[in-house]
Design an enzyme around this catalytic site. Structure first.
Site, PDB file in Angstrom:
ATOM      1  N   TYR A  13       0.822  -1.203   0.000  1.00  0.00           N
ATOM      2  CA  TYR A  13       0.000   0.000   0.000  1.00  0.00           C
ATOM      3  C   TYR A  13       0.866   1.268   0.000  1.00  0.00           C
ATOM      4  CZ  TYR A  13       1.126  -1.112   4.800  1.00  0.00           C
ATOM      5  OH  TYR A  13       1.792  -1.455   5.937  1.00  0.00           O
ATOM      6  N   SER A 239       6.646   2.899  12.612  1.00  0.00           N
ATOM      7  CA  SER A 239       6.283   1.525  12.266  1.00  0.00           C
ATOM      8  C   SER A 239       4.769   1.458  12.106  1.00  0.00           C
ATOM      9  CB  SER A 239       6.727   0.575  13.373  1.00  0.00           C
ATOM     10  OG  SER A 239       5.843   0.705  14.472  1.00  0.00           O
ATOM     11  N   LYS A 240       4.313   0.285  11.707  1.00  0.00           N
ATOM     12  CA  LYS A 240       2.874   0.113  11.483  1.00  0.00           C
ATOM     13  C   LYS A 240       2.077   0.500  12.716  1.00  0.00           C
ATOM     14  CE  LYS A 240       2.167  -3.373   8.015  1.00  0.00           C
ATOM     15  NZ  LYS A 240       1.905  -4.781   7.791  1.00  0.00           N
ATOM     16  N   ARG A 241       2.607   0.122  13.874  1.00  0.00           N
ATOM     17  CA  ARG A 241       1.883   0.391  15.113  1.00  0.00           C
ATOM     18  C   ARG A 241       1.693   1.883  15.369  1.00  0.00           C
ATOM     19  NH1 ARG A 241       5.076  -1.451  19.325  1.00  0.00           N
ATOM     20  NH2 ARG A 241       6.234  -2.554  17.706  1.00  0.00           N
TER      21      ARG A 241
END
Ligand code: GLU
Length: 465
Positions: A13, A239-241
């Site tokens: 994405y 990060s994703k978090r």
């Protein structure tokens, strides 16, 4: 004319960091009445997917970032790359290297054992013997092996690289003929007329190699701006978090494109202490020379604050349309103006706004126990009954002020404080404490629904007591 580009690899994405450099490139082109082009770097057939390309384009559409001209796909440009590779071979600026994998591994090991940097030793650079059998050669470019390569960076200033520390004759075409990343980026940027490259500083180490390619092909070197990374609150790479997630996830969470773009433009760029930028202002004011030299910090509260600002300033008509994506259909609700005027002052996201709307227009199916305990004390039931009677008697009940007036009458009549009626009424209407002004809630519900919710609460809590 300034020509900038965004060149994502469709391996997943579009994430926040990528979008930020896309936005910077877009704004800089628009400010200069230049061009902003999109190039999909889809040469890695194993890691790329069409869905990822689609997702990137969808995100651009959602955000209203329009690219100029046709989208360039690297996967369709093999013949162009082959032509330039051949040109370098013909001019003696590149050569075939027949080193086998075993030889390359042995060289690496030896260099590692000697604590040297692993690099190709140039053994085929001037080779004119008979090539070994059974080996498809790679093609290497003749890179300068001493001297300096200077990147004139618009953010970081001049960055001097020592060729012997970072370069070797790197591969520009693999044994199967496919060109490598640093080669195609330079060729494409040059052929597409890109003269200002704004990208993340994680690419800085590629830039000297790309400069080698530009110089070998006699292309003009663009101006580079390497933008420092986005960090989380702890100073680590996002990060994703932390929110480094799919840009479209922000849509699902109920963020407006204006808010996300405003948030991103301020991540690493500033204009005095201004926080709110319309798209028009961004286009007028953005200048990559003002990009910060240090990493920027991702801050969710700031994003929420901006989103709340933009929700507040969105027309009710537009909000009605946007809310349908969150399952709330208000188009034929006759009190939607009153409702949205009140709620848009309070919502941080569209999702939250949708929830607030639902909490009002849907009859509560249960009552919050704590709230009931607090609110239904003393003569609360009696107060509600008197209030219901006065509502029934009232002539005109349309606006919040009409309902407010009835509440005031009861307060006066029964000689009570506002809380005595406010608390049980709130629980009766919404099932819990919290929410917007009761006068607004009642005006939205209308007389009949208000009376029916009061009656139900009176019944429930009389039986309970
Ligand atoms: N395709 C590269 C990436 O997605 C960007 C290349 C560039 O900006 O030069 O990281």
């Amino acid at each position: 004319m300034v020509v900038t580009r965004f060149a994502p690899s469709p391996t997943g994405y579009l994430h926040i960091g990528g979008l930020r450099t896309a936005l910077f490139s877009y704004l800089w082109a628009r400010k200069n009445n230049g061009k902003f082009v999109l190039r999909i770097e889809d040469t890695d057939k194993k890691r790329n997917s069409e869905e990822a390309t689609e997702a990137i384009l969808k995100a651009f559409e959602w955000l209203g970032l329009e690219a100029d001209g046709e989208i360039t796909y690297q996967s369709k440009r093999d013949a162009i790359y082959a032509k330039y590779i051949q040109q370098l071979l013909d001019e003696g600026k590149a050569y075939k290297c027949y080193m086998s994998k075993e030889e390359l591994d042995a060289l690496r090991e030896e260099q590692m054992a000697n604590k040297e940097r692993a690099k190709y030793d140039g053994r085929y650079r001037d080779f004119d013997g008979t090539p070994p059998e059974g080996i498809e050669p790679v093609i290497r470019i003749k890179a300068p092996l001493s001297g300096e390569i200077v990147v004139h960076d618009g953010v970081k200033g001049d960055i001097v690289f020592q060729a012997e520390d970072i370069l070797d004759d790197f591969v520009i075409a693999r044994a199967d003929g496919s060109p490598t990343y640093n080669f195609v980026v330079a060729v494409d940027d040059a052929l597409m007329g890109i003269n200002e490259v704004i990208r993340g500083d994680d690419h800085l180490s590629n830039t000297p190699k790309q400069i080698v390619v530009y110089e070998a092909l006699g292309f003009d070197i663009p101006k580079f701006y390497h933008v420092p990374m986005i960090h989380n609150q702890q100073g680590k790479k996002l990060s994703k978090r932390d929110g480094a997630t799919d840009v479209m996830a922000y849509k699902e969470m109920g963020y407006l494109p204006e808010a996300l773009l405003n948030f991103l433009v301020r991540l690493g760029w500033s204009h005095g202490d201004q926080e709110i930028f319309s798209m028009e202002e961004m286009k007028e004011l953005f200048d990559p020379k003002d990009i910060n030299k240090s990493a920027s910090i991702y801050n969710t509260e700031k994003l929420d604050w901006l989103n709340a600002h933009y929700i507040k300033n969105t027309s009710n008509e537009k909000l009605t349309e946007l809310l349908t994506e969150f399952g709330v259909v208000l188009s034929s609700h006759d009190k939607k103006e009153i409702l949205l005027d009140a709620l848009k002052e309070r919502a941080k996201t569209l999702k939250e706004l949708a929830l607030m709307v639902e909490e009002i227009i849907q009859t509560p199916t249960s009552y919050d126990e704590k709230a009931v305990k607090k609110a239904f004390k003393g003569n609360a039931i009696e107060i509600l009954e008197v209030f219901a009677n006065r509502l029934e008697e009232a002539d005109e009940l349309h606006l919040p002020s009409d309902y407010h007036h009835v509440m005031e009458k009861v307060i006066e009549e029964m000689e009570i404080g506002f809380g005595k009626i406010g608390q049980p009424l709130r629980v009766a209407l919404l099932g819990k404490m919290g929410g917007p002004g009761l006068d607004v809630v009642m005006a939205v519900l209308g007389r009949d629904e208000t009376l029916s919710r009061i009656a139900k609460a009176v019944l429930t809590h009389t039986v309970d007591d």
